[in-house]
Design an enzyme around this catalytic site. Structure first.
Site, PDB file in Angstrom:
ATOM      1  N   SER B   9      12.854   2.028  -3.168  1.00 30.38           N
ATOM      2  CA  SER B   9      11.631   1.672  -2.458  1.00 30.38           C
ATOM      3  C   SER B   9      10.543   1.278  -3.456  1.00 30.38           C
ATOM      4  O   SER B   9      10.585   1.672  -4.622  1.00 30.38           O
ATOM      5  CB  SER B   9      11.138   2.849  -1.606  1.00 30.38           C
ATOM      6  OG  SER B   9       9.820   2.583  -1.149  1.00 30.38           O
ATOM      7  N   HIS B  10       9.571   0.518  -2.973  1.00 28.76           N
ATOM      8  CA  HIS B  10       8.436   0.143  -3.813  1.00 28.76           C
ATOM      9  C   HIS B  10       7.518   1.325  -4.115  1.00 28.76           C
ATOM     10  O   HIS B  10       6.691   1.265  -4.999  1.00 28.76           O
ATOM     11  CB  HIS B  10       7.603  -0.952  -3.112  1.00 28.76           C
ATOM     12  CG  HIS B  10       8.152  -2.323  -3.312  1.00 28.76           C
ATOM     13  ND1 HIS B  10       9.407  -2.701  -2.903  1.00 28.76           N
ATOM     14  CD2 HIS B  10       7.614  -3.426  -3.911  1.00 28.76           C
ATOM     15  CE1 HIS B  10       9.615  -3.979  -3.220  1.00 28.76           C
ATOM     16  NE2 HIS B  10       8.537  -4.437  -3.835  1.00 28.76           N
TER      17      HIS B  10
END
Lengths: 194, 122
Positions: B9-10
């Site tokens: 995930s970012h």
């Protein structure tokens, strides 16, 4: 023809240019992206500067490969894998050729594959593609590069973060196209094309 | 356990949060995560993804991600990795949860993928 010397100079000039324009790149990325293109690219540029300061290279391929890995490992946005893949493809191809036009062509193929994209999506591909044509014609100039970058304003983004905005992306320069413009501007400055 | 799960995930908290959710249904499945950049800013990191692959106990991995650049960095790491990695363009939370539950129940990969297919959104 590219040599270890002029390619080292190319990446020095490119990383200086990126760091110099870090805020402008992030500014371009703010209305149509996540506002971090300048910071991401500057991290990559600093990694390249460190690399060039501390290491010598025996081959052009080795130089491109190390620049690619420095970039990939430090950038932390889409530009890491995109520029990184371009430089890795250029590293592979430079075992056979040192012709800048041929190397840019393999780099462009790498970007298209990695980004699963093509011309017209308002990405760096929209600068790499016309620049490649201008290189083939032996007519690459700073004016043409600037015009190629400027032309991305009119495009609707269909790839990348800007694609979430759809038509609202019209009227803005694509940040990745701007940083690619710096890449080719500094290639000209090395004199390797003369 | 045959398969492991990797979450990219970012945002570090999203990656950690998805793992926390998955651990509830698949305590015995090796789940490793890569969230954010090296400085824990918003973004994805080649190094963190590589570490998530290396630290996963399984040799065959199912990888899930949130947004575009995560996929590009995942693909880069896959090219450098010796492990077999399956990458899914599916809704992150729902598909990772589905995969974790099914791996924990010893379901075959082909059957897991059939269910993941319905969650494809990218």
């Amino acid at each position: 023809m590219l040599t270890i010397e002029n390619t080292t100079k190319w990446f020095q000039l490119f990383s200086d240019k990126i760091i110099e324009n870090k805020d402008y790149l992030s500014e371009l990325d703010t209305p149509i992206g996540d506002g971090d293109h300048g910071n991401n690219m500057a991290r990559g540029a600093k990694a390249i500067q460190e690399l060039l300061k501390n290491q010598q290279f025996d081959t052009l391929s080795d130089l491109f490969k190390n620049v690619a890995m420095a970039f990939i490992k430090s950038v932390g946005g889409a530009s890491g894998p995109l520029y990184g893949t371009a430089f890795i493809e250029m590293s592979k191809a430079s075992k056979e050729t040192s012709n800048p036009t041929e190397l840019v062509a393999t780099g462009l193929d790498g970007i298209k594959r990695r980004g699963a994209s093509d011309v017209g999506a308002k990405t760096m591909i929209d600068v790499w593609t016309p620049v490649l044509e201008e290189l083939k014609a032996g007519q690459l100039t700073i004016e043409k590069i600037n015009a190629d970058v400027e032309a991305t304003k009119a495009l609707v983004a269909t790839k990348g973060r800007a694609s979430y905005l759809g038509e609202r992306s019209i009227g803005h320069i694509d940040p990745g196209s701007m940083s690619s413009g710096y890449l080719f501007e500094t290639l000209l400055e090395t004199g390797a094309l003369e | 356990m045959t398969y492991g799960i990797v979450i990219v995930s970012h945002v570090p908290e999203i990656a950690a949060g998805v793992k926390r959710l998955l651990d509830q249904v698949a305590a015995d499945v090796s789940i490793t995560v890569a969230g954010g950049t090296d400085d824990n800013e918003v973004g994805t990191s080649f190094n963190k993804i590589q570490a998530a692959f290396d630290n996963n106990e399984a040799d065959e991995l199912l990888a899930f991600y949130d947004l575009g650049s995560a996929k590009m960095n995942l693909n880069m790491v896959i090219e450098f990795s010796d492990k077999t990695v399956h990458l899914y363009d599916t809704a992150l939370v729902e598909s990772a949860y589905t995969a974790a539950s099914l791996i924990a129940a010893d379901v075959k990969l082909a059957d897991i993928e059939k269910q993941l297919d319905e969650l494809k959104i990218k």
